[in-house]
Design an enzyme around this catalytic site. Structure first.
Site, PDB file in Angstrom:
ATOM      1  N   CYS A 107       0.998  -1.088   0.252  1.00  0.00           N
ATOM      2  CA  CYS A 107       0.106  -0.099  -0.014  1.00  0.00           C
ATOM      3  C   CYS A 107       0.853   1.361  -0.090  1.00  0.00           C
ATOM      4  O   CYS A 107       1.986   1.047   0.560  1.00  0.00           O
ATOM      5  CB  CYS A 107      -1.017   0.030   1.295  1.00  0.00           C
ATOM      6  SG  CYS A 107      -2.434  -1.152   1.208  1.00  0.00           S
ATOM      7  N   CYS A 188      -3.339  -0.044  -3.388  1.00  0.00           N
ATOM      8  CA  CYS A 188      -3.853   0.234  -2.317  1.00  0.00           C
ATOM      9  C   CYS A 188      -3.375   1.478  -1.475  1.00  0.00           C
ATOM     10  O   CYS A 188      -2.276   1.988  -1.878  1.00  0.00           O
ATOM     11  CB  CYS A 188      -4.236  -1.023  -1.311  1.00  0.00           C
ATOM     12  SG  CYS A 188      -2.772  -1.653  -0.748  1.00  0.00           S
TER      13      CYS A 188
END
Length: 290
Positions: A107, A188
């Site tokens: 992420c 993400c």
């Protein structure tokens, strides 16, 4: 009786001629396609050795991605394009390849780009803080390579392949659409995007992968924000910035996909990298004394 035989002979001769014509027509189609000279370069020489070699090299650098079958990856590429019209290859043809070459993207590390090819990869190489598609396993394997199959024949076409825009579903365009979509879906947290503020026209063209593939493929439940870095060329004009009409239109497009948006002009770490080779430029001198 003689008239009947004559009629039968004429019918038989007509059938033979018809069958011959149909046979020639049937054979001409595939043959013509097989011998077609496309506008693009042919398959990269030693393609299999390059891909398998890159595979082992990447695994040696990033063992954390787990075990990968390098020869199996080559086989999946072969299965996707062998004996097929190179202008009729779809993203679905590469789906198994995407699965066997998939990896987890951390992420906040995704860095997309449009018209900043050289700069964005210099930046990721220099900092190691972000990952472009070309830095992923799948992108690393196939970046800069060309390939296409031959209809009704095994093996690759080393003479020519369709150019990027020669047909919609060519072997390269469909592959990179698939890879771009997979990369965007795997992203993400904050997704960063490096754009060129010195280009003419819209800063992100409507036909770009960023707009047609990557933004639509992002999951709003996983992506917290799309952050645009608008970077001017050191020697270029400031044609687009975060408050220009082109950026405001792009902001609306991103928000329509239920994604949050932010923007920064001339992100300082990137500008510092630009100044490495342009230290005497006014913009770089200004940075130096701030």
């Amino acid at each position: 009786m003689s008239d009947l035989l004559g009629t039968r002979s004429i019918i038989a001769l007509a059938l033979i001629i018809l069958a011959s014509c149909l046979g020639e027509t049937w054979a001409a189609g595939p043959t013509k396609l097989q011998n077609k000279r496309w506008k693009g370069a042919g398959t990269t020489q030693n393609l299999k050795n390059i891909i398998v070699g890159r595979c082992y090299h990447y695994l040696s650098l990033y063992p954390a991605i787990g075990e990968k079958d390098c020869n199996g990856i080559w086989q999946e590429l072969s299965d996707a394009v062998f004996k097929k019209d190179p202008c009729n290859i779809t993203e679905a043809d590469y789906q198994k390849l995407a699965e066997v070459a998939g990896q987890t993207i951390p992420c906040d590390k995704t860095l997309l780009w449009s018209r900043t090819d050289d700069l964005v990869h210099r930046y990721t190489k220099a900092t190691g803080n972000f990952v472009t598609l070309e830095d992923t396993f799948l992108g690393f394997l196939f970046n800069g390579l060309t390939w296409c199959g031959r209809p009704n024949q095994p093996g690759m076409n080393y003479k020519s392949c369709p150019a990027w825009n020669e047909c919609d579903n060519n072997s390269l365009t469909s592959f990179w659409k698939m890879a771009s979509a997979a990369f965007a879906r795997a992203s993400c947290g904050t997704v960063n995007v490096m754009l060129n503020g010195s280009v003419d026209g819209a800063i992100a063209r409507r036909e770009s992968f960023f707009r047609t593939v990557e933004i639509p493929s992002m999951n709003p439940d996983k992506v917290s924000e799309v952050k645009l870095w608008v970077i001017d060329d050191i020697e270029g004009e400031d044609k687009n910035s975060c408050n220009t009409d082109s950026l405001l239109e792009l902001k609306l497009f991103i928000q329509l996909h239920k994604l949050k948006f932010s923007c920064i002009d001339n992100f300082k770490p990137v500008q510092a990298l630009q100044c490495v080779g342009n230290y005497e430029h006014a913009a770089c001198n200004q940075c130096r004394y701030q």
